[in-house]
Design an enzyme around this catalytic site. Structure first.
Site, PDB file in Angstrom:
ATOM      1  N   CYS A  30       1.906 -27.921 -16.125  1.00  0.00           N
ATOM      2  CA  CYS A  30       2.459 -28.169 -14.791  1.00  0.00           C
ATOM      3  C   CYS A  30       3.275 -26.963 -14.308  1.00  0.00           C
ATOM      4  O   CYS A  30       4.324 -26.653 -14.876  1.00  0.00           O
ATOM      5  CB  CYS A  30       3.325 -29.439 -14.865  1.00  0.00           C
ATOM      6  N   CYS A  33       6.833 -27.732 -13.242  1.00  0.00           N
ATOM      7  CA  CYS A  33       7.628 -28.033 -14.443  1.00  0.00           C
ATOM      8  C   CYS A  33       8.118 -26.738 -15.086  1.00  0.00           C
ATOM      9  O   CYS A  33       9.275 -26.645 -15.510  1.00  0.00           O
ATOM     10  CB  CYS A  33       6.801 -28.809 -15.469  1.00  0.00           C
TER      11      CYS A  33
END
Length: 122
Positions: A30, A33
């Site tokens: 991600c 993230c």
């Protein structure tokens, strides 16, 4: 304080600690993230009195499903056993700092009273 890895095995121990606990639900693939990770880590160093944990949603699928995590990163903040915040999205550093300050300023007796009153209406 460095962040701690949160798993199904230690989740209850981490979340039930007195004080404020921040949990970052994330995954290695991600992009947002990965952008949020250093911000979260820096906040953990600036607030050694709080617990900062990370849940790898790929490795801890059961935890992610339990909390209906459908978008990552998702930040959850728990204070004295009460979930005060659970929202997806990578926060910029000033926004995370402001959120932490707001959570610390809350009167938890008032929060618990409001929850009890709301549950009494249900």
């Amino acid at each position: 304080m460095a962040t701690v890895e949160v798993t199904t095995d230690n989740f209850n121990d981490v979340i039930s600690k007195p004080g404020t606990v921040l949990i970052d639900f994330w995954a290695a693939w991600c992009g947002p993230c990965r952008m949020f990770a250093p911000i979260f880590e820096k906040a953990s160093e600036e607030h050694p009195d709080m617990t900062f944990g990370k849940v790898d949603t790929e490795a801890q699928v059961e935890l992610a499903q339990t909390f209906n995590i459908s978008s990552i990163p998702t930040l959850m903040i728990v204070r004295d056993g009460v979930v005060l915040y659970a929202q997806p999205g990578a926060l910029p550093e000033p926004q995370l700092a402001g959120l932490i300050n707001k959570v610390q300023e809350l009167d938890m007796d008032e929060v618990r009273a409001a929850i009890a009153a709301k549950e009494g209406q249900a």
